[in-house]
Enzyme design. Structure first.
Site, PDB file in Angstrom:
ATOM      1  N   ASP A   1       0.838  -1.199   0.000  1.00 32.20           N
ATOM      2  CA  ASP A   1       0.000   0.000   0.000  1.00 32.20           C
ATOM      3  C   ASP A   1       0.875   1.252   0.000  1.00 32.20           C
ATOM      4  O   ASP A   1       1.964   1.233  -0.570  1.00 32.20           O
ATOM      5  CB  ASP A   1      -0.936  -0.071   1.227  1.00 32.20           C
ATOM      6  CG  ASP A   1      -2.272   0.589   0.968  1.00 32.20           C
ATOM      7  OD1 ASP A   1      -2.275   1.782   0.657  1.00 32.20           O
ATOM      8  OD2 ASP A   1      -3.318  -0.082   1.077  1.00 32.20           O
TER       9      ASP A   1
ATOM     10  N   HIS B   1      -3.772   5.990   3.183  1.00 32.09           N
ATOM     11  CA  HIS B   1      -4.460   4.773   2.761  1.00 32.09           C
ATOM     12  C   HIS B   1      -3.833   3.517   3.381  1.00 32.09           C
ATOM     13  O   HIS B   1      -4.527   2.636   3.897  1.00 32.09           O
ATOM     14  CB  HIS B   1      -4.405   4.716   1.232  1.00 32.09           C
ATOM     15  CG  HIS B   1      -5.250   3.677   0.593  1.00 32.09           C
ATOM     16  ND1 HIS B   1      -4.811   2.381   0.398  1.00 32.09           N
ATOM     17  CD2 HIS B   1      -6.494   3.717   0.064  1.00 32.09           C
ATOM     18  CE1 HIS B   1      -5.755   1.691  -0.231  1.00 32.09           C
ATOM     19  NE2 HIS B   1      -6.790   2.481  -0.436  1.00 32.09           N
TER      20      HIS B   1
ATOM     21  N   SER C   1     -11.045  -1.152  -1.079  1.00 31.46           N
ATOM     22  CA  SER C   1      -9.755  -1.028  -0.379  1.00 31.46           C
ATOM     23  C   SER C   1      -9.907  -1.314   1.102  1.00 31.46           C
ATOM     24  O   SER C   1      -8.992  -1.796   1.741  1.00 31.46           O
ATOM     25  CB  SER C   1      -9.236   0.405  -0.482  1.00 31.46           C
ATOM     26  OG  SER C   1      -8.490   0.587  -1.638  1.00 31.46           O
TER      27      SER C   1
END
Ligand SMILES: *[C@@H]1O[C@H](CO)[C@@H](O)[C@H](O)[C@H]1NC(C)=O
Ligand SMILES: *[C@@H]1O[C@H](CO)[C@@H](O)[C@H](O)[C@H]1NC(C)=O
Ligand SMILES: *[C@@H]1O[C@H](CO)[C@@H](O)[C@H](O)[C@H]1NC(C)=O
Ligand SMILES: *[C@@H]1O[C@H](CO)[C@@H](O)[C@H](O)[C@H]1NC(C)=O
Length: 782
Positions: free
Chosen positions: A143, A220, A549
């Protein structure tokens, strides 16, 4: 940028090499995949890579300069800057399994400016299972990196030492000191930037504040890592909303982060050259699970012409489960991504938590929408027409008049405006707030740049009509949002969740499963604004995010628990446990709804159903697969025996099967998958499935019950499966016979095996396609 080539067919069949090249002779980064690297030490492999590469360059020096990465620990391949003729020459070489241009992939969050937990909220207690398992498991997060100071990544004092098998490391870098950042919780941190810099130029501190290290700039990766395996953290919440204990699905598991996505104009870009390097290292480091929340929108590239397939295939051979997000391209069909049969593909759905937000007009008219508003907004209510041409709430439609001290009512349906666009427009007009009316299926609270309450079209219409009664602007109050739990049926499939069938292998059902992906609260870097917009001055430790996600790491966390409880289970066995125990009913005991249509969901929305972590620990039976069982699939995509031998790590007891000559083509439906899909049923077909007894009792008797897809006769035989020892494998057969003339639709049913305690459920998906068998005169042209 969509150009690629794939040399699947080797020298002998090079005519079928599909070769889409760019108009320029410029160099691009290509990935060259060479199969497994058995018996070779990495230095020898590096040498062979350079040798191969040198054959298309004038000198070895030139070849060296073009090389980005050698992939040499867990499989063999490299990435290099090549022009199209060099790539074509390499494609013809016998050693080369596939060669394709490195693409840029996207993160699967829903916000598209572009940025902006088991369930990370206070709806459930930390379960004993979560506390009992996981400390021997390493979850690899591919990520944007990690914010190591977050509470989610602190070690518990009682945590056992790092597993001795762990070979990974924490790499030093900008604002990332391994001594301080890493501990017994966060045990690995690496970053890969060569592919990104090749694509976008060098990371430049004066134009991009990204950290040249595993430190997370975009948030994220911190969010997904804490969802998968964050430590238990008290007092989480976003401005008082969603307050409670935050923890990952496997709070005791270890985390290793591989930063492969980098910020670029507050968007995340992940290049395949970097991603494959992370796979190579992670498998060598010894991760047990890989969580990957990125992908590319369809059209999908062929298998092995994209590195998610290559990486996850090699992971599977190493016994490592790869969990992918299915993408946010819903609700239209056939847009699901990451569809390889050896990985897990996750859809997104809601939890039973909402954030009701009251809108009160003139103190006597009130409606309730959804928002994350922390302090009341009181202003005058105005329709969009006053400020925006044609009432379309977009920046370019703003007529220049300030909306200071006003709340603007906008409709998504006027000019098909997205929430983000309306927010940006309202902010530009300096409005105090926004009421945004949109179809109810899309109504999801998001973290906003200006106080925004979402309501549905019917409510918006009511509000507009109410507003029209007054000659003067009425006063509107947007009350602070509340956190409400258990008041709405859940789960409901997120409208954005990508749907099946798979556009490249429809006989393997995808997505496999659904998990929470709406309004997920998880850790966030305090230096990153919660909306990711520079104008947003807020600093938060926890943030709400939506997307596949966010659902993907929920599954990764549960995989860690299962793997910890059952260390010898293969990735296929773990996936089977997840799928066959998934549920398809919501909290009101009704069928799960498919957001986007508000109709009952089917397996193309949710795969086998919603993840059920407790049940998945003890599934009763599993549908297992050995790596070589995927040979059927590889043959169906055109691989020769020779190529298959290069891809597979042969294990001693399987040599026989690997080298078995291809008799006749076996459809993918015959792979021992936990769901059964026949995408082209022309006449009666019989499918074999094999289940393994993994229950606590060696003696077990399972009975079948079947729900037939419409217009299909289903016969399951035997109807009773008798097991007399642990791990015994027993086969059964499913005969499918079309009873109708049809062409053009899927029908859904299921097969459930039960011993009275376990319910081992497989979705049954059938497409009857037999009208052409009956008529010869159907070729009508108009
Ligand atoms: C590609 O690069 C090679 C080696 O540098 C060169 O000989 C060849 O002319 C180039 N081809 C194209 C199409 O640019
Ligand atoms: C970084 O960007 C600035 C502004 O665009 C430019 O002047 C500078 O040369 C760049 N530095 C590097 C190392 O690329
Ligand atoms: C924007 O709104 C704020 C109050 O909401 C006000 O103080 C400010 O003057 C406004 N700015 C402009 C340019 O109108
Ligand atoms: C239906 O069968 C015909 C004849 O075999 C085939 O050409 C067509 O592609 C099939 N349709 C689907 C959707 O599989």
């Amino acid at each position: 940028m969509a150009s690629y080539l794939h040399g699947f067919w080797g020298l002998s069949l090079s005519l079928s090499l599909s070769f889409v090249h760019s108009t320029s002779t410029a160099s691009h980064v290509y990935i060259v995949y060479l199969g497994h690297n058995r018996h070779c030490d990495p230095n020898l492999i590096s040498k062979s890579h350079l040798q191969l590469l040198s054959s298309v360059f004038a000198s070895e020096e030139d070849a060296k300069r073009s090389l980005l990465y050698g992939y040499k620990y867990s499989f063999s391949g490299f990435s290099a800057k090549l022009n199209s003729s060099q790539a074509a020459s390499l494609a013809e070489m016998e050693e080369v399994i596939s060669i394709f241009e490195s693409q840029v992939l996207k993160l699967h969050t829903t916000r598209s400016w572009d940025f902006m937990g088991l369930i990370l909220d206070n709806t459930g207690e930390v379960t004993p299972v979560q506390l009992a398992y996981g400390d021997d498991i390493v979850v690899g997060i591919f990520d944007t990196g990690v914010w190591p100071e977050s509470e989610s990544f602190q070690e518990e004092p009682s945590m056992s030492p790092i597993p001795s098998s762990w070979k990974g490391t924490c790499v030093r870098g900008e604002k990332f000191d391994p001594q301080k950042a890493c501990n017994r919780k966060l045990i690995g941190a690496r970053y890969y930037v060569k592919g990104f810099e090749e694509e976008y130029g060098p990371l430049n501190a004066s134009t991009n504040r990204e950290y040249r290290s595993a430190r997370d700039f975009l948030g994220h990766g911190t969010h997904t890592a804490s969802t998968a395996a964050g430590s238990i953290a008290k007092n989480a919440g976003f401005f008082g909303l969603g307050r409670g204990i935050a923890r990952g699905g496997a709070p005791r598991a270890r985390l290793a982060v591989y930063k492969i996505c980098w910020g670029k104009d507050s968007d995340g870009k992940c290049t395949e050259a970097d991603i494959l390097a992370a796979f190579d290292d992670a498998l060598h480091d010894g991760v047990d699970v890989i969580s990957a929340s990125f992908g590319e929108s369809p059209p999908l590239r062929p298998f092995f012409a994209s590195n998610a397939d290559i990486g996850s295939f090699n992971a599977m051979q190493h016994g490592v489960t790869v969990v992918f997000s299915g993408g946010n391209d819903g609700p239209e069909p056939s847009l699901v991504q990451n569809v390889a049969p050896w990985s897990i593909c996750v859809a997104a759905s809601s939890i039973d938590r909402t954030f009701p937000t009251e809108i009160v007009v003139n103190s006597d008219f009130s409606i309730v929408g959804e928002s994350f508003i922390s302090t009341e907004v009181k202003a005058k209510l105005v329709e969009a027409f006053t400020y925006f041409a044609d009432g379309i709430c977009k920046c370019e439609n703003w007529m220049g008049r300030k909306a200071t001290g006003r709340v603007v009512l906008c409709f998504s349906t006027m000019g098909s405006v997205k929430t983000e666009e309306a927010e940006a427009a309202a902010k530009k007009a300096n409005a105090s707030g926004l009421i945004f009316a949109e179809p109810m299926t899309e109504l999801i609270a998001e973290v906003d740049i200006i106080p925004t309450v979402r309501i549905d079209i019917a409510q918006g219409t009511q509000l507009r009509d109410y507003l029209a009664q007054f000659p003067r602007l009425p006063i509107v109050q947007l009350k602070p949002s509340k956190t409400s739990i258990g008041k709405v049926p859940a789960p409901t499939v997120a409208y954005f969740s990508s749907r099946g069938p798979s556009s490249i292998s429809p006989d393997i059902l995808k997505p496999d499963i659904t998990a929470p992906g709406i309004g997920v609260l998880a850790a966030w870097p305090p230096n990153t604004p919660p909306t990711l917009l520079p104008s947003d001055g807020r600093s938060v430790k926890w943030n709400f995010q939506s997307g596949t996600s966010m659902s993907c790491p929920h599954v990764s966390g549960v995989v860690a628990l299962i793997k910890s409880a059952h260390p010898n289970w293969s990735p296929a066995a773990i996936r089977s446990a997840l799928m066959t125990t998934a549920y398809t009913r919501d909290t009101s005991h009704d069928s799960i709804l498919a957001g986007g249509s508000m109709k009952v969901s089917d397996p193309f929305d949710i795969g086998a159903g919603h993840i059920n972590p407790m049940k998945a620990m003890d599934p009763g039976l599993i549908y297992d697969l050995k790596p070589t069982d995927y040979i059927v699939f590889l043959r169906n995509i055109g691989y020769t025996q020779d190529q298959i031998n290069k891809i597979f790590l042969p294990s001693p007891d399987e040599t026989e099967r690997t080298s078995c000559p291809q008799a006749h083509k076996i459809p993918n439906s015959f792979i021992n998958y936990p769901s059964i899909t026949v995408s082209n049923l022309q006449s009666t077909m019989t499918i074999k499935r094999t289940v393994k007894n993994v229950g606590q009792k060696k003696n077990a008797i399972y009975f079948a019950s079947v729900v037939k897809p419409g217009g299909v006769e289903v016969v399951v035989w035997p109807r009773v499966l008798v097991f007399s020892w642990f791990k015994e494998e027993v086969s059964y057969y499913v005969s499918l016979k079309p009873l109708k003339m049809s062409q053009g639709r899927f029908d859904f049913g299921q097969i459930v095996w039960s011993d009275g305690f376990h319910y081992v459920r497989s979705p049954l998906v059938v497409f009857v396609n037999n009208t052409h068998l009956d008529s010869v005169t159907h070729h009508s042209s108009i």
